[in-house]
Design a protein around this motif. Structure first.
Motif, PDB file in Angstrom:
ATOM      1  N   PRO A  22       2.967  12.833   2.658  1.00 27.04           N
ATOM      2  CA  PRO A  22       1.728  13.051   3.400  1.00 27.04           C
ATOM      3  C   PRO A  22       2.070  12.513   4.814  1.00 27.04           C
ATOM      4  CG  PRO A  22       1.074  12.698   1.278  1.00 27.04           C
ATOM      5  CD  PRO A  22       2.498  12.676   1.175  1.00 27.04           C
ATOM      6  N   SER A  24       1.149  10.447   8.586  1.00 28.04           N
ATOM      7  CA  SER A  24       0.121   9.334   8.964  1.00 28.04           C
ATOM      8  C   SER A  24      -1.315   9.788   8.931  1.00 28.04           C
ATOM      9  CB  SER A  24       0.767   8.832  10.143  1.00 28.04           C
ATOM     10  OG  SER A  24       2.067   8.353   9.907  1.00 28.04           O
ATOM     11  N   GLU A  26      -2.864  12.482   7.463  1.00 23.65           N
ATOM     12  CA  GLU A  26      -3.223  12.762   6.360  1.00 23.65           C
ATOM     13  C   GLU A  26      -3.519  11.509   5.229  1.00 23.65           C
ATOM     14  OE1 GLU A  26      -1.953  15.322   2.266  1.00 23.65           O
ATOM     15  OE2 GLU A  26      -1.184  15.809   4.108  1.00 23.65           O
ATOM     16  N   ARG A  27      -2.541  10.288   5.394  1.00 28.50           N
ATOM     17  CA  ARG A  27      -2.871   9.202   4.709  1.00 28.50           C
ATOM     18  C   ARG A  27      -4.096   8.525   5.439  1.00 28.50           C
ATOM     19  NH1 ARG A  27       2.881   8.778   5.520  1.00 28.50           N
ATOM     20  NH2 ARG A  27       2.696   7.066   6.941  1.00 28.50           N
ATOM     21  N   ARG A  30      -7.399   9.981   4.014  1.00 30.85           N
ATOM     22  CA  ARG A  30      -7.407   9.876   2.594  1.00 30.85           C
ATOM     23  C   ARG A  30      -8.055   8.367   2.531  1.00 30.85           C
ATOM     24  NH1 ARG A  30      -1.635  11.437  -0.484  1.00 30.85           N
ATOM     25  NH2 ARG A  30      -2.020  13.744   0.198  1.00 30.85           N
TER      26      ARG A  30
END
Length: 118
Positions: A22, A24, A26-27, A30
């Motif tokens: 994933p 940055s 996407e993290r 999350r």
């Protein structure tokens, strides 16, 4: 970033840049992107808020959903839960210093939404 080559139906080759894990963004999503999580952080920015008051501030969120999101935010280190009374049970939630680091992002998102009529 991992480059892969995909052969299209017409025989042409296409290079695709794919994340091996994933990225940055996407993290970060999350952490903040779960339904109601960003709104919860936004409402906690001015100080501790009791659970029922927070639920009312969020309007359309069920108490079960608010409870789930608060548990996630607490486990991520973004909020702190404090029991202020045992009988009846009363708790407050407060944003952590780590959680406060997300407020600039949320403020910019708010400004962007208002600017574009979203």
């Amino acid at each position: 970033m991992k480059k892969t080559i995909e052969t299209m139906a017409n025989g042409q080759k296409k290079v695709i840049n794919a994340c091996a894990e994933p990225c940055s963004v996407e993290r970060g999503m999350r952490m903040l992107g779960g339904k109601w999580k960003a709104s919860i952080l936004w409402h906690l920015q001015d100080g501790p808020v009791r659970f029922n008051d927070l639920s009312r501030m969020l309007g359309g969120a069920s108490k079960k959903m608010v409870d789930q999101r608060l548990k996630e935010l607490e486990s991520q280190g973004l909020v702190i839960r404090e029991v202020i009374s045992d009988r009846p049970i009363a708790v407050t939630y407060e944003i952590t210093e780590f959680g406060r680091t997300a407020l600039d992002i949320l403020n910019r998102l708010k400004d962007w939404s208002e600017e574009h009529g979203i």
